[in-house]
Design a protein around this motif. Structure first.
Motif, mmCIF file in Angstrom:
data_model
loop_
_atom_site.group_PDB
_atom_site.id
_atom_site.type_symbol
_atom_site.label_atom_id
_atom_site.label_comp_id
_atom_site.label_asym_id
_atom_site.label_seq_id
_atom_site.Cartn_x
_atom_site.Cartn_y
_atom_site.Cartn_z
ATOM 1 N N TYR A 194 22.204 16.457 43.036
ATOM 2 C CA TYR A 194 22.784 15.112 42.985
ATOM 3 C C TYR A 194 21.773 14.055 42.521
ATOM 4 N N VAL A 195 20.490 14.365 42.629
ATOM 5 C CA VAL A 195 19.476 13.333 42.400
ATOM 6 C C VAL A 195 19.512 12.813 40.971
ATOM 7 N N LEU A 196 19.443 13.687 39.994
ATOM 8 C CA LEU A 196 19.396 13.254 38.589
ATOM 9 C C LEU A 196 20.662 12.502 38.174
ATOM 10 N N PRO A 197 21.879 12.978 38.525
ATOM 11 C CA PRO A 197 23.079 12.199 38.180
ATOM 12 C C PRO A 197 23.087 10.811 38.819
ATOM 13 N N PHE A 198 22.609 10.688 40.054
ATOM 14 C CA PHE A 198 22.540 9.374 40.689
ATOM 15 C C PHE A 198 21.528 8.475 39.981
ATOM 16 N N LEU A 199 20.404 9.051 39.590
ATOM 17 C CA LEU A 199 19.402 8.273 38.857
ATOM 18 C C LEU A 199 19.972 7.762 37.536
ATOM 19 N N LYS A 200 20.734 8.608 36.864
ATOM 20 C CA LYS A 200 21.328 8.212 35.585
ATOM 21 C C LYS A 200 22.333 7.072 35.765
ATOM 22 N N LYS A 201 22.904 6.964 36.968
ATOM 23 C CA LYS A 201 23.825 5.860 37.248
ATOM 24 C C LYS A 201 23.090 4.604 37.716
ATOM 25 N N GLY A 202 21.770 4.679 37.749
ATOM 26 C CA GLY A 202 20.977 3.509 38.098
ATOM 27 C C GLY A 202 20.661 3.364 39.569
ATOM 28 N N TYR A 203 20.888 4.428 40.347
ATOM 29 C CA TYR A 203 20.600 4.377 41.775
ATOM 30 C C TYR A 203 19.133 4.695 42.064
ATOM 31 N N GLU A 204 18.581 4.018 43.060
ATOM 32 C CA GLU A 204 17.412 4.529 43.773
ATOM 33 C C GLU A 204 17.960 5.523 44.787
ATOM 34 N N VAL A 205 17.378 6.713 44.842
ATOM 35 C CA VAL A 205 17.903 7.781 45.688
ATOM 36 C C VAL A 205 16.955 8.028 46.861
ATOM 37 N N LEU A 206 17.514 8.043 48.065
ATOM 38 C CA LEU A 206 16.766 8.327 49.283
ATOM 39 C C LEU A 206 17.341 9.567 49.942
ATOM 40 N N ALA A 207 16.458 10.469 50.378
ATOM 41 C CA ALA A 207 16.902 11.672 51.088
ATOM 42 C C ALA A 207 15.816 12.074 52.076
ATOM 43 N N GLY B 14 8.327 10.079 68.601
ATOM 44 C CA GLY B 14 7.409 11.208 68.650
ATOM 45 C C GLY B 14 7.571 12.216 67.533
ATOM 46 N N HIS B 15 8.577 12.031 66.670
ATOM 47 C CA HIS B 15 8.803 12.941 65.544
ATOM 48 C C HIS B 15 8.311 12.308 64.244
ATOM 49 N N THR B 16 7.780 13.117 63.359
ATOM 50 C CA THR B 16 7.488 12.663 62.002
ATOM 51 C C THR B 16 8.674 13.020 61.124
ATOM 52 N N VAL B 17 9.335 12.005 60.602
ATOM 53 C CA VAL B 17 10.499 12.203 59.742
ATOM 54 C C VAL B 17 10.034 12.062 58.298
ATOM 55 N N ARG B 18 10.288 13.083 57.484
ATOM 56 C CA ARG B 18 9.798 13.097 56.112
ATOM 57 C C ARG B 18 10.963 13.109 55.121
ATOM 58 N N GLY B 19 10.725 12.456 53.991
ATOM 59 C CA GLY B 19 11.743 12.408 52.955
ATOM 60 C C GLY B 19 11.147 12.058 51.615
ATOM 61 N N HIS B 20 12.035 11.738 50.666
ATOM 62 C CA HIS B 20 11.623 11.400 49.310
ATOM 63 C C HIS B 20 12.443 10.235 48.781
ATOM 64 N N ARG B 21 11.856 9.558 47.819
ATOM 65 C CA ARG B 21 12.542 8.489 47.105
ATOM 66 C C ARG B 21 12.336 8.710 45.618
ATOM 67 N N TRP B 22 13.429 8.521 44.865
ATOM 68 C CA TRP B 22 13.371 8.618 43.407
ATOM 69 C C TRP B 22 13.845 7.290 42.816
ATOM 70 N N LEU B 23 13.146 6.799 41.821
ATOM 71 C CA LEU B 23 13.509 5.542 41.169
ATOM 72 C C LEU B 23 13.974 5.809 39.748
ATOM 73 N N PRO B 24 15.047 5.162 39.310
ATOM 74 C CA PRO B 24 15.504 5.332 37.927
ATOM 75 C C PRO B 24 14.537 4.652 36.968
ATOM 76 N N HIS B 25 14.502 5.124 35.737
ATOM 77 C CA HIS B 25 13.632 4.527 34.726
ATOM 78 C C HIS B 25 14.179 3.161 34.304
ATOM 79 N N GLN B 26 13.268 2.245 34.072
ATOM 80 C CA GLN B 26 13.587 0.923 33.518
ATOM 81 C C GLN B 26 14.626 0.181 34.353
#
Length: 285
Positions: free
Chosen positions: A99-112, A62-74
């Motif tokens: 934390y998002v940009l440093p994780f992206l630079k390490k090649g992670y897809e980031v979920l929050a 019954g709850h709407t759970v919202r978040g974001h995903r970021w993908l690293p380039h290339q």
């Protein structure tokens, strides 16, 4: 504690104690509702990094759970590593933007994601089992996930979720000031509101009725015996929310897969914002 907060607590304390004179059970259920209800939401940041991520959402009980995903380039989606960030009580995913940009630079897809009753997600209350089911749903819909990072209640929820999985090789977990024992959190809550033992018994019985588990089950110390990830645990000496003494009991168990870092002067919330701590976490993951 601010004067406004002290007055609010004094009012709630008086109301619950008056109610307990009529019915211990009613006072306990009202106290449980209060225990599960965030009293304030994290302040909204202007121009936070979340705005640049892909918006995600799903329905859960019954709850709407919202978040974001970021993908690293290339990055190749076939070999993409994924990291999930889980916030604490009365917090939100946007508080971990740094934390998002440093994780992206390490090649992670980031979920929050924001837990129910937090941030941009729906709902008025959060329980630990609901938070665990939220993480399970994220894992099922957007996983598999290689690395996890949880602050406070988010760290406990992730640990309980990982306990339910079969052993997974090469996973990593960062725990930042997690509540080691839910019993400790409930004890603190009852001391704050000065509720009597009869109300506490009804409170515990009601929780067991809802979840078929005693509060003692919700224990990082217990669950970690079934979690085989490489773990970085960060805790501050002056944390007044999740006391160091509980973390030290876990350290005494001498898990070979857990590395403890004890800081000083950062407390419960500044610890994850500290640049040195941020660097340690990024390096670990």
């Amino acid at each position: 504690m601010k004067l406004k907060q002290k007055l609010a607590i004094g009012y709630i304390r008086a109301q619950l104690n008056i109610l307990s004179l009529v019915s211990h059970k009613k006072a306990a259920r009202k106290a449980f509702e209060l225990f599960c209800t965030p009293q304030e939401k994290a302040a909204k940041k202007q121009g936070h990094f979340s705005e640049k991520g892909e918006k995600l959402s799903f329905k859960l009980e019954g709850h709407t759970v919202r978040g974001h995903r970021w993908l690293p380039h290339q990055a190749s989606t076939d070999s993409l590593k994924k990291v999930l960030i889980a916030h604490g009580f009365e917090s939100a995913s946007r508080n971990f933007d740094q934390y998002v940009l440093p994780f992206l630079k390490k090649g992670y897809e980031v979920l929050a994601f924001d837990a129910p009753a937090h941030g941009q997600s729906g709902g008025k209350r959060i329980t630990l089992p609901l938070y665990v089911r939220t993480i399970q749903t994220i894992y099922e819909q957007y996983g598999p996930i290689d690395s996890f990072m949880g602050h406070s209640l988010g760290g406990l929820a992730i640990t309980l979720f990982l306990e339910s999985l079969p052993p997974i090789r090469n996973t990593k977990l960062v725990l930042i000031a997690p509540p080691c024992e839910m019993v400790t959190a409930v004890d603190s809550f009852f001391r704050l509101l000065q509720l009597n033992k009869e109300v506490r018994k009804e409170f515990d019985d009601y929780s067991y009725e809802l979840f078929d588990r005693p509060f003692s089950y919700y224990s990082i110390r217990r669950a970690l015996h079934q979690v085989h990830s490489d773990i970085l645990w960060l805790q501050d000496e002056e944390d007044k929310i999740t006391p160091l003494k509980d973390a030290l009991r876990v350290k005494e168990d001498q898990h070979p897969n857990i590395h403890f870092v004890i800081t000083k002067g950062l407390g419960h919330r500044r610890i994850y914002r500290d640049p040195a701590v941020t660097g340690q976490i990024v390096d670990f993951l």
